[in-house]
Design a protein around this motif. Structure first.
Motif, mmCIF file in Angstrom:
data_model
loop_
_atom_site.group_PDB
_atom_site.id
_atom_site.type_symbol
_atom_site.label_atom_id
_atom_site.label_comp_id
_atom_site.label_asym_id
_atom_site.label_seq_id
_atom_site.Cartn_x
_atom_site.Cartn_y
_atom_site.Cartn_z
ATOM 1 N N PRO A 195 0.834 -1.195 0.000
ATOM 2 C CA PRO A 195 0.000 0.000 0.000
ATOM 3 C C PRO A 195 0.879 1.260 0.000
ATOM 4 O O PRO A 195 1.929 1.304 0.629
ATOM 5 N N GLY A 196 0.446 2.260 -0.746
ATOM 6 C CA GLY A 196 1.178 3.511 -0.795
ATOM 7 C C GLY A 196 2.187 3.592 -1.912
ATOM 8 O O GLY A 196 2.775 4.653 -2.150
ATOM 9 N N THR A 197 2.418 2.495 -2.633
ATOM 10 C CA THR A 197 3.345 2.530 -3.760
ATOM 11 C C THR A 197 2.539 2.845 -5.026
ATOM 12 O O THR A 197 1.356 2.507 -5.108
ATOM 13 N N PRO A 198 3.166 3.498 -5.999
ATOM 14 C CA PRO A 198 2.438 3.842 -7.227
ATOM 15 C C PRO A 198 1.797 2.621 -7.908
ATOM 16 O O PRO A 198 0.682 2.697 -8.414
ATOM 17 N N GLU A 199 2.507 1.481 -7.882
ATOM 18 C CA GLU A 199 1.962 0.271 -8.515
ATOM 19 C C GLU A 199 0.682 -0.194 -7.842
ATOM 20 O O GLU A 199 -0.253 -0.646 -8.491
ATOM 21 N N ALA A 200 0.628 -0.093 -6.522
ATOM 22 C CA ALA A 200 -0.543 -0.540 -5.778
ATOM 23 C C ALA A 200 -1.688 0.450 -5.923
ATOM 24 O O ALA A 200 -2.865 0.070 -5.882
ATOM 25 N N ASP A 201 -1.371 1.737 -6.097
ATOM 26 C CA ASP A 201 -2.397 2.779 -6.193
ATOM 27 C C ASP A 201 -2.936 2.936 -7.595
ATOM 28 O O ASP A 201 -3.797 3.777 -7.842
ATOM 29 N N GLY A 202 -2.412 2.166 -8.566
ATOM 30 C CA GLY A 202 -2.901 2.213 -9.923
ATOM 31 C C GLY A 202 -2.366 3.374 -10.740
ATOM 32 O O GLY A 202 -2.878 3.726 -11.779
ATOM 33 N N ALA A 203 -1.293 3.982 -10.281
ATOM 34 C CA ALA A 203 -0.713 5.126 -11.003
ATOM 35 C C ALA A 203 0.257 4.656 -12.057
ATOM 36 O O ALA A 203 0.765 3.617 -12.081
#
Length: 69
Positions: A61-69
């Protein structure tokens, strides 16, 4: 060295896993909860991460990959 229970019987693989995962300071029973399911069908082994696993592979959580960015 053989891993033995308190009654002198040899520990099963599941008991050894539980013992190892709950022996650290501040560990809880949740640390030893199953994280994968292994099934075999027609000679093919399938390993699935359980939906209720507290720790899952992949970006956290909190990484760009996890946030869909």
């Amino acid at each position: 060295m053989t891993d033995l229970r308190h009654d002198g019987a040899e520990m099963s693989d599941a008991e050894k896993r539980h013992d190892q995962l709950t022996s650290a300071p501040d560990s809880t029973e949740a640390d030893a909860a199953p994280r994968i399911d292994v099934t075999e069908h027609d000679g093919v082994t399938r390993i699935d991460v359980r939906d209720d696993a507290a720790v899952r592979p992949g970006p956290g959580p909190g990484t760009p990959e996890a946030d869909g960015a």
